[in-house]
Write a protein that holds these residues in place. Structure first.
Motif, short mmCIF file in Angstrom:
data_model
loop_
_atom_site.label_atom_id
_atom_site.label_comp_id
_atom_site.label_asym_id
_atom_site.label_seq_id
_atom_site.Cartn_x
_atom_site.Cartn_y
_atom_site.Cartn_z
N TYR A 32 0.83 -1.21 0.00
CA TYR A 32 0.00 0.00 0.00
C TYR A 32 0.87 1.26 0.00
O TYR A 32 0.61 2.20 -0.76
CB TYR A 32 -0.94 0.00 1.21
CG TYR A 32 -1.85 1.20 1.24
CD1 TYR A 32 -3.08 1.18 0.59
CD2 TYR A 32 -1.48 2.37 1.90
CE1 TYR A 32 -3.91 2.29 0.60
CE2 TYR A 32 -2.31 3.48 1.92
CZ TYR A 32 -3.53 3.43 1.27
OH TYR A 32 -4.34 4.55 1.27
N GLU A 52 -9.08 4.24 -4.40
CA GLU A 52 -8.73 2.82 -4.30
C GLU A 52 -8.51 2.21 -5.68
O GLU A 52 -7.55 1.45 -5.88
CB GLU A 52 -9.86 2.08 -3.58
CG GLU A 52 -9.70 0.58 -3.48
CD GLU A 52 -10.96 -0.08 -2.94
OE1 GLU A 52 -10.90 -0.61 -1.82
OE2 GLU A 52 -12.00 -0.07 -3.64
N GLN A 53 -9.36 2.57 -6.63
CA GLN A 53 -9.24 1.99 -7.98
C GLN A 53 -7.94 2.42 -8.65
O GLN A 53 -7.28 1.61 -9.32
CB GLN A 53 -10.44 2.40 -8.85
CG GLN A 53 -11.79 1.98 -8.31
CD GLN A 53 -11.82 0.53 -7.85
OE1 GLN A 53 -11.61 -0.39 -8.64
NE2 GLN A 53 -12.04 0.32 -6.56
N ARG A 108 -5.03 0.49 -7.30
CA ARG A 108 -5.01 -0.88 -7.81
C ARG A 108 -4.68 -0.93 -9.30
O ARG A 108 -3.89 -1.76 -9.74
CB ARG A 108 -6.37 -1.54 -7.55
CG ARG A 108 -6.62 -1.88 -6.09
CD ARG A 108 -8.03 -2.42 -5.86
NE ARG A 108 -8.34 -3.54 -6.74
CZ ARG A 108 -7.95 -4.79 -6.54
NH1 ARG A 108 -7.21 -5.10 -5.48
NH2 ARG A 108 -8.29 -5.75 -7.38
N TYR A 129 -1.34 -1.84 -6.47
CA TYR A 129 -1.82 -2.24 -5.15
C TYR A 129 -2.68 -3.49 -5.29
O TYR A 129 -3.58 -3.55 -6.12
CB TYR A 129 -2.59 -1.11 -4.50
CG TYR A 129 -3.11 -1.43 -3.11
CD1 TYR A 129 -2.26 -1.96 -2.15
CD2 TYR A 129 -4.44 -1.20 -2.78
CE1 TYR A 129 -2.72 -2.26 -0.87
CE2 TYR A 129 -4.91 -1.48 -1.50
CZ TYR A 129 -4.05 -2.02 -0.56
OH TYR A 129 -4.51 -2.32 0.71
N LYS A 130 -2.43 -4.49 -4.46
CA LYS A 130 -3.12 -5.77 -4.56
C LYS A 130 -4.33 -5.88 -3.64
O LYS A 130 -5.18 -6.75 -3.82
CB LYS A 130 -2.15 -6.92 -4.25
CG LYS A 130 -0.89 -6.94 -5.11
CD LYS A 130 -1.21 -7.07 -6.58
CE LYS A 130 0.06 -7.16 -7.41
NZ LYS A 130 -0.24 -7.20 -8.87
N TYR A 151 -7.30 -3.81 -0.84
CA TYR A 151 -8.41 -2.87 -0.91
C TYR A 151 -8.20 -1.78 0.14
O TYR A 151 -7.32 -1.89 0.99
CB TYR A 151 -9.74 -3.62 -0.73
CG TYR A 151 -9.93 -4.66 -1.81
CD1 TYR A 151 -10.36 -4.30 -3.08
CD2 TYR A 151 -9.58 -5.99 -1.57
CE1 TYR A 151 -10.47 -5.24 -4.09
CE2 TYR A 151 -9.70 -6.94 -2.58
CZ TYR A 151 -10.14 -6.56 -3.84
OH TYR A 151 -10.23 -7.49 -4.84
#
Length: 389
Positions: A71, A129-130, A133, A138-139, A141
């Motif tokens: 993160y 968040e999207q 990722r 980023y893997k 949530y």
């Protein structure tokens, strides 16, 4: 009982990984209510989101160290990627991270103390968040920061302890500071809420020590910060992340306060107003308490608060608290909306409605488009597909 393919007891264990709190018990109860509601009524968007495919947002301390480092690397990536904000809009914007800050700054008065406060911020942090990722590897949530778990000593929490799996410390200590007067303009003789200084006051140390804040200040409570070259705060003004992690403010978002908010708010207007605070009567509310727990230059800035990555942990907990409240009575609360479309109804305006548009502005428009308040009413509907544990 199994919820979204996860044993309910396991969820309860995850929720109370640090300590069992009353509002966390309501979270587990809410998950069970949501399971029953979906079983009886179907998922809000069964073609896109099913119980089995819902992603799970967790408290930062329950992530593994590799997950936390992933993160941290992702937010640094977002901060290093060139932004899309034109210089004509915000000369100070430099990164994709700053695109989000500009969006919040420019919409501040239409997304606070309004009918769309909760729904807009749900959409906003989901979009963040999207990008983490989809653009920065980023893997997981979006993690949240559970105010109640750390209120006694937030500076020692895994989020702010300065370790290599934190988002830096609570700010280097600066002595001889006065209290902060909250909820009134600078220089006002009235001061219904006085917050004593926290344990920091200066630049952060740790993984984000070299992070550059470029926008603001606009409405910070911190003195001695170099003013922005533009009146709107969108000029280029490079400086460190400044924090003053504050246990006095954290105390005002302890478990008893969260639980009272959840149990004694029978309607959405009461809930969102109480959450945002009643400053003239000396009540900070968990929304403002969370911001002042972070403190510092950006943390206390009504407009520029997303300039500190801590913002997204705090607002994920805001979203979680709303989600818990909704799940206590989904028949009545799933689509509950109230309030007007202007900040504190000034000037007086019409009521907000479910078909009102939520926009993230031109810098994020191509990636996410617009949705309605109704689209943001369920974390299993609209563009969303997530739960909290």
């Amino acid at each position: 009982m199994r919820l979204f393919g996860i044993p309910a007891l396991a969820l309860a264990s995850s929720v109370s990984a640090v300590k069992v709190t009353e509002h966390d018990k309501l979270a587990v109860l809410g998950l069970e209510n949501l399971q029953r509601y979906v079983a009886e009524n179907g998922s809000p968007d069964p073609g896109t989101c099913t119980p089995e495919t819902a992603s799970v947002r967790k408290e930062w301390s329950t992530l593994t160290k590799p997950e936390r480092r992933n993160y941290i690397d992702a937010i640094k990536c977002l901060h290093s990627k060139p932004g899309l904000t034109p210089a004509s809009v915000a000369p100070g914007a430099r990164s994709r991270f700053d695109d989000f800050v500009v969006t919040h700054v420019k919409q501040t008065y239409s997304i606070h103390a309004t009918a769309n406060f909760l729904s807009w911020h749900r959409y906003y942090i989901w979009a963040y968040e999207q990008l983490l990722r989809n653009e920065c590897g980023y893997k997981g949530y979006l993690p949240y920061y559970n105010w109640a778990w750390w209120y006694e000593d937030p500076a020692s929490s895994p989020l702010f302890d300065g370790s290599d799996t934190s988002i830096s410390n609570g700010g280097d200590y600066v002595p001889d500071r006065n209290y902060t007067c909250v909820g009134v303009p600078t220089g006002s003789p009235d001061c219904p809420i006085k917050l004593e200084p926290g344990s920091g006051g200066g630049c952060v140390s740790g993984p984000l020590a070299n992070w550059t804040v470029t926008l603001g200040p606009i409405a910070t409570k911190v003195t001695g910060i170099k003013p922005n070259p533009q009146a709107d705060g969108l000029g280029y003004n490079p400086r460190c992340i400044n924090r003053d992690v504050n246990k006095n403010s954290a105390y005002l978002s302890r478990d008893e306060v969260i639980t009272e908010l959840l149990e004694n708010s029978d309607d959405i207007l009461t809930f969102q107003n109480r959450m945002q605070g009643d400053f003239p009567n000396g009540y900070l509310g968990v929304h403002s308490a969370g911001h002042y727990t972070v403190g510092g230059d950006a943390g206390s800035d009504f407009f520029n608060s997303p300039a500190d990555p801590a913002f997204y942990f705090h607002h994920a907990q805001i979203d979680r608290t709303w989600w818990i409240w909704q799940n206590q009575d989904l028949d009545k609360r799933r689509n509950a909306v109230d309030g007007t479309i202007t900040f504190q109804n000034d000037p007086p305006s019409r009521k907000g409605m479910l078909n009102d548009t939520l926009t993230l502005g031109p810098m994020l428009q191509d990636a996410f488009g617009n949705i309605t308040i109704k689209d943001a009413m369920s974390t299993l509907g609209g563009p969303f597909c997530y739960i909290y544990v």
